[in-house]
Design a protein around this motif. Structure first.
Motif, short mmCIF file in Angstrom:
data_model
loop_
_atom_site.label_atom_id
_atom_site.label_comp_id
_atom_site.label_asym_id
_atom_site.label_seq_id
_atom_site.Cartn_x
_atom_site.Cartn_y
_atom_site.Cartn_z
N SER A 26 0.92 -1.18 -0.19
CA SER A 26 -0.05 -0.11 -0.01
C SER A 26 0.84 1.25 -0.07
O SER A 26 1.89 1.24 0.52
CB SER A 26 -0.81 0.10 1.28
N VAL A 27 0.37 2.23 -0.88
CA VAL A 27 1.33 3.49 -0.89
C VAL A 27 0.37 4.75 -0.68
O VAL A 27 -0.69 4.68 -0.93
CB VAL A 27 1.59 3.65 -2.37
N GLU A 28 0.78 5.44 0.36
CA GLU A 28 -0.05 6.75 0.93
C GLU A 28 0.36 7.71 -0.22
O GLU A 28 1.40 8.37 -0.33
CB GLU A 28 0.44 7.05 2.20
N THR A 30 -1.70 10.83 -0.15
CA THR A 30 -1.93 11.88 0.54
C THR A 30 -2.43 11.27 1.87
O THR A 30 -2.72 9.90 1.96
CB THR A 30 -2.91 12.76 0.02
N PRO A 31 -2.43 12.14 2.92
CA PRO A 31 -3.06 11.32 4.03
C PRO A 31 -4.46 10.87 3.97
O PRO A 31 -4.80 10.15 5.00
CB PRO A 31 -2.96 12.76 5.15
N ASP A 32 -5.23 11.45 2.92
CA ASP A 32 -6.40 10.96 2.87
C ASP A 32 -6.61 9.69 1.70
O ASP A 32 -7.74 9.31 1.24
CB ASP A 32 -7.40 11.96 2.56
N VAL A 33 -5.78 9.53 0.77
CA VAL A 33 -5.45 8.61 -0.11
C VAL A 33 -4.48 7.54 -0.28
O VAL A 33 -3.53 7.80 -0.07
CB VAL A 33 -5.49 9.39 -1.67
N ILE A 34 -5.00 6.21 -0.05
CA ILE A 34 -3.98 5.34 -0.02
C ILE A 34 -4.24 4.18 -1.26
O ILE A 34 -5.41 3.77 -1.38
CB ILE A 34 -4.19 4.52 1.28
N VAL A 35 -3.32 3.71 -1.86
CA VAL A 35 -3.47 2.93 -3.11
C VAL A 35 -2.74 1.65 -2.57
O VAL A 35 -1.65 1.58 -2.25
CB VAL A 35 -2.64 3.68 -4.17
N ILE A 60 -3.91 10.68 -9.30
CA ILE A 60 -3.71 9.61 -9.00
C ILE A 60 -2.46 8.78 -9.98
O ILE A 60 -1.66 8.34 -9.68
CB ILE A 60 -4.85 8.53 -9.02
N GLU A 61 -3.06 9.05 -11.36
CA GLU A 61 -2.18 8.29 -12.31
C GLU A 61 -0.77 9.03 -12.69
O GLU A 61 0.26 8.42 -13.11
CB GLU A 61 -3.09 8.59 -13.78
N ASN A 62 -0.66 10.25 -12.19
CA ASN A 62 0.72 10.92 -12.18
C ASN A 62 1.67 10.37 -10.84
O ASN A 62 2.86 10.47 -11.16
CB ASN A 62 0.64 12.50 -11.87
N LYS A 63 1.08 9.84 -10.00
CA LYS A 63 1.96 9.11 -9.12
C LYS A 63 2.11 7.83 -8.99
O LYS A 63 3.25 7.31 -8.43
CB LYS A 63 1.08 9.68 -7.67
N VAL A 64 1.24 7.05 -9.52
CA VAL A 64 1.29 5.69 -9.57
C VAL A 64 0.71 4.94 -10.89
O VAL A 64 0.04 5.54 -11.47
CB VAL A 64 0.45 4.78 -8.39
N HIS A 65 1.15 3.83 -11.14
CA HIS A 65 0.67 3.19 -12.46
C HIS A 65 -0.56 2.52 -12.41
O HIS A 65 -1.03 2.02 -11.70
CB HIS A 65 1.71 2.17 -13.03
N VAL A 66 -1.59 3.01 -13.17
CA VAL A 66 -2.74 2.59 -13.46
C VAL A 66 -2.87 1.88 -14.84
O VAL A 66 -2.62 2.57 -15.88
CB VAL A 66 -3.88 3.60 -13.41
#
Length: 110
Positions: A26-28, A30-35, A60-66
């Motif tokens: 799991s990757v945080e 932001t404090p409110d969004v965990i992927v 989301i797509e700018n920070k992790v691969h979807v």
């Protein structure tokens, strides 16, 4: 795709399950969004701990691969959550929606 919304006394959270691959980490974002990501660091699901600030798909797509096949579904899910949180009385303690994008229509609930 599955969207599950949970409402407690002081908080409303949601989980968007994009696919059924196994979660490795799991990757945080932001404090409110965990992927939740699979073994290849691709998004499996997204936990939103607050529905007062729903991120845009690009955030989301700018920070992790979807995965390409999950990108449209992610957009539909986030859009649906925005509408749910903006519509009074639509969230309950057992709100759960299963949705899939359909050509020519924004959302189809099952």
């Amino acid at each position: 795709m599955k969207i599950q919304v949970t409402q407690a006394d002081d908080m409303t959270a949601a989980y968007i399950e994009l696919n059924s691959r196994a979660i490795k980490q799991s990757v945080e974002l932001t404090p409110d969004v965990i992927v939740d990501c699979d073994q290849f660091d691709c998004v499996v699901g997204i936990e939103l701990l607050s529905l007062s600030r729903i991120p845009r798909p690009q955030d989301i797509e700018n920070k992790v691969h979807v995965h390409t096949e999950d990108q449209k579904t992610l957009g539909v899910a986030l859009s649906h959550l925005m509408r749910m949180s903006a519509t009074s009385g639509s969230l309950t303690s057992r709100s759960q929606v299963q949705a899939a994008p359909v050509e020519g229509r924004e959302l189809e609930a099952h």
